[in-house]
Design an enzyme around this catalytic site. Structure first.
Site, PDB file in Angstrom:
ATOM      1  N   TYR A 143     -17.915  -2.172   5.883  1.00 50.05           N
ATOM      2  CA  TYR A 143     -17.047  -3.096   6.220  1.00 50.05           C
ATOM      3  C   TYR A 143     -16.042  -3.059   7.351  1.00 50.05           C
ATOM      4  CZ  TYR A 143     -18.290  -6.582   2.280  1.00 50.05           C
ATOM      5  OH  TYR A 143     -18.799  -7.302   1.487  1.00 50.05           O
ATOM      6  N   LYS A 194     -27.751   4.885  -1.766  1.00 49.68           N
ATOM      7  CA  LYS A 194     -29.113   5.030  -1.328  1.00 49.68           C
ATOM      8  C   LYS A 194     -29.267   6.397  -0.800  1.00 49.68           C
ATOM      9  CE  LYS A 194     -31.978   2.451  -0.221  1.00 49.68           C
ATOM     10  NZ  LYS A 194     -33.619   2.297  -0.908  1.00 49.68           N
ATOM     11  N   ASP A 227     -31.312  -0.134  -5.037  1.00 48.47           N
ATOM     12  CA  ASP A 227     -32.194  -1.060  -5.098  1.00 48.47           C
ATOM     13  C   ASP A 227     -32.631  -1.141  -6.809  1.00 48.47           C
ATOM     14  OD1 ASP A 227     -33.288   1.469  -4.802  1.00 48.47           O
ATOM     15  OD2 ASP A 227     -35.115   0.702  -3.671  1.00 48.47           O
ATOM     16  N   ASP A 251     -20.501  -5.124  -3.250  1.00 48.20           N
ATOM     17  CA  ASP A 251     -20.321  -6.893  -3.129  1.00 48.20           C
ATOM     18  C   ASP A 251     -21.377  -7.450  -3.635  1.00 48.20           C
ATOM     19  OD1 ASP A 251     -19.397  -9.105  -1.699  1.00 48.20           O
ATOM     20  OD2 ASP A 251     -21.121  -8.861  -0.046  1.00 48.20           O
ATOM     21  N   ASP A 255     -21.995  -9.898  -7.243  1.00 52.07           N
ATOM     22  CA  ASP A 255     -22.453 -11.213  -7.463  1.00 52.07           C
ATOM     23  C   ASP A 255     -23.666 -11.285  -8.197  1.00 52.07           C
ATOM     24  OD1 ASP A 255     -20.874 -12.443  -5.485  1.00 52.07           O
ATOM     25  OD2 ASP A 255     -22.557 -13.346  -4.390  1.00 52.07           O
TER      26      ASP A 255
HETATM   27  C1  IPM Z   1     -16.114 -10.772  -1.897  1.00 53.18           C
HETATM   28  C2  IPM Z   1     -16.435 -11.835  -0.936  1.00 53.18           C
HETATM   29  C3  IPM Z   1     -15.817 -10.881   0.207  1.00 53.18           C
HETATM   30  C4  IPM Z   1     -16.642  -9.859   0.672  1.00 53.18           C
HETATM   31  C5  IPM Z   1     -16.086 -11.992   1.680  1.00 53.18           C
HETATM   32  C6  IPM Z   1     -15.371 -13.269   1.251  1.00 53.18           C
HETATM   33  C7  IPM Z   1     -15.463 -11.429   2.869  1.00 53.18           C
HETATM   34  O1  IPM Z   1     -17.625 -11.911  -0.896  1.00 53.18           O
HETATM   35  O2  IPM Z   1     -14.930 -10.638  -2.293  1.00 53.18           O
HETATM   36  O3  IPM Z   1     -17.175 -10.254  -2.818  1.00 53.18           O
HETATM   37  O4  IPM Z   1     -17.639  -9.671   1.338  1.00 53.18           O
HETATM   38  O5  IPM Z   1     -16.086  -8.897   0.445  1.00 53.18           O
HETATM   39 MG    MG Z   2     -18.762 -10.934  -2.459  1.00 57.68          MG
END
Ligand code: IPM
Ligand code: MG
Length: 370
Positions: A143, A194, A227, A251, A255
């Site tokens: 990042y 990884k 993975d 990240d 999700d």
């Molecule tokens: C998160 C989001 C952010 C990230 C984006 C909005 C930059 O996806 O907080 O998970 O990638 O960190």
């Molecule tokens: Mg995210």
């Protein structure tokens, strides 16, 4: 007289203002019913700040964030800003907040509320009772790594570059947070990288292992390739307690973990910096979900991830564990009573609005005082 706790609300874009609005109501409830008052300031971040000031976060807002005891953020971004310059895109505001406040540890709990076990896309028995915590490194890795950019090559081609980079201290400080939290939970940490492909992953595994031996050998430590972890999270998520991983893997895995709980609309997060001499940490709290432009302004958004983020703020920034428990219980009770926003409404249930969910949580808070 002690000064009130200073909060900065940054509702942002899309559904951000609607969901943060429900937290305001809960803060008012805490003031009137529990005598816990906050000084709440509010400002712009993301696309709305680009529209007003030409940048996704201004220096003035950064100063306010640095001075606040805690920051609550809604969401940033939306199609309206798809074509703004990459350097000033809405997300850059959020990334600057994380980086300049040095919020290196991002806590993303994924908890399946009993009433929502049916809502997951996975089988009930796989997710029922799930309670895992992803600790994501938030200020390093790909990042922020240099070099980065899009470069022209002599042969007329272009080259896109990002750099995955971690230092010893960056790895150790986030791993220490994960080990500490595991001690208050089920005592297990799974470290994810990884190392079969990436040198930064090898260093990650070595340093987490060393720190474990030096200071946390009472915690059970395992290592897993990212993975495989993605696969294990849907195969048997209950094998995990705390997962610690880098910025990008965190990240993605968070999700994925959110869908175990039934909806991205349920996941809170806390982003913490290092503790100062008095034990105070810089902190920003935000729902994991995004700005959901498709439903923005329609009163359909689920405010629970933001309300639960506020509960995390009470717990981690202000040591108000009792009030955090009350809010989490009120959320669970509202869900048990069948109150649902659209994202978590099963077939045949009629969804409530964003403020309808706020009403339901406030009612259950009142009930706890009765
Ligand atoms: C998160 C989001 C952010 C990230 C984006 C909005 C930059 O996806 O907080 O998970 O990638 O960190
Ligand atoms: Mg995210």
């Amino acid at each position: 007289m002690t000064a009130n706790k200073k909060l900065l609300f940054l509702p942002g874009d899309g559904i951000g203002p609607e969901v943060v609005g429900q937290v305001r109501r809960i803060a008012e409830w805490l003031a009137s019913r529990r005598g816990i008052a906050f000084d709440i300031d509010e400002d712009l971040v993301g696309g709305c700040s680009i529209d007003r000031h030409g940048v996704p976060v201004t220096d003035a807002v950064m100063e306010k964030a640095l001075a606040a005891d805690a920051v609550l953020l809604g969401a940033v971004g939306g199609p309206k800003w798809d074509n703004v310059d990459f350097a000033i895109r809405p997300e850059a505001g959020l990334l600057r907040l994380r980086k300049d406040l040095e919020l290196f540890a991002n806590l993303r709990p994924a908890i399946v509320f009993p009433a929502l076990a049916e809502q997951s896309t996975l089988k009930r028995e796989v997710v029922e009772g799930l309670d895992i915590l992803i600790v994501r490194e938030l200020t390093g890795g790909v990042y922020f790594g240099e070099p980065r950019g899009i470069f022209d090559l002599p042969n007329g081609e272009r080259k896109g570059v990002n750099t995955q980079v971690y230092t010893t201290s960056e790895i150790r400080r986030v791993a220490a947070v994960a080990f500490d939290l595991a001690r208050k939970r089920r005592g297990k940490v799974c470290s994810v990288e990884k190392m079969n492909v990436m040198e930064s992953g090898r260093l990650w595994r070595e340093e987490v292992g060393k720190l474990h031996q030096e200071s946390f050998s009472d915690v059970e430590l395992t290592h897993m390739l990212a993975d495989n972890c993605a696969m294990q999270l849907v195969r048997n998520p209950k094998q995990f307690d705390v997962i610690v991983t880098d910025n990008l893997f965190g990240d993605m895995l968070s999700d994925e973990a959110s869908m175990l709980t039934g909806s991205l609309g349920m996941l809170p997060s806390a982003s913490l910096g290092a503790a100062d001499a008095s034990g105070r940490r810089r902190a920003l709290y935000e729902p994991v979900h995004g700005s959901a432009p498709d439903i923005a302004g329609q009163g359909k958004a689920n405010p629970l991830a933001t309300i639960l983020s506020f509960a995390m703020m009470l717990r981690y920034s202000f040591d108000l564990g009792t009030e955090a428990d009350m809010i989490e219980k009120a959320v669970a009770d509202a869900l048990d009573a069948g109150v649902r926003t659209g994202d978590i409404a099963g077939p045949g249930t009629s969804p409530v609005s964003t403020s309808g969910m706020g009403d339901a949580v406030l009612e259950r808070l009142d009930a706890q005082l009765a």
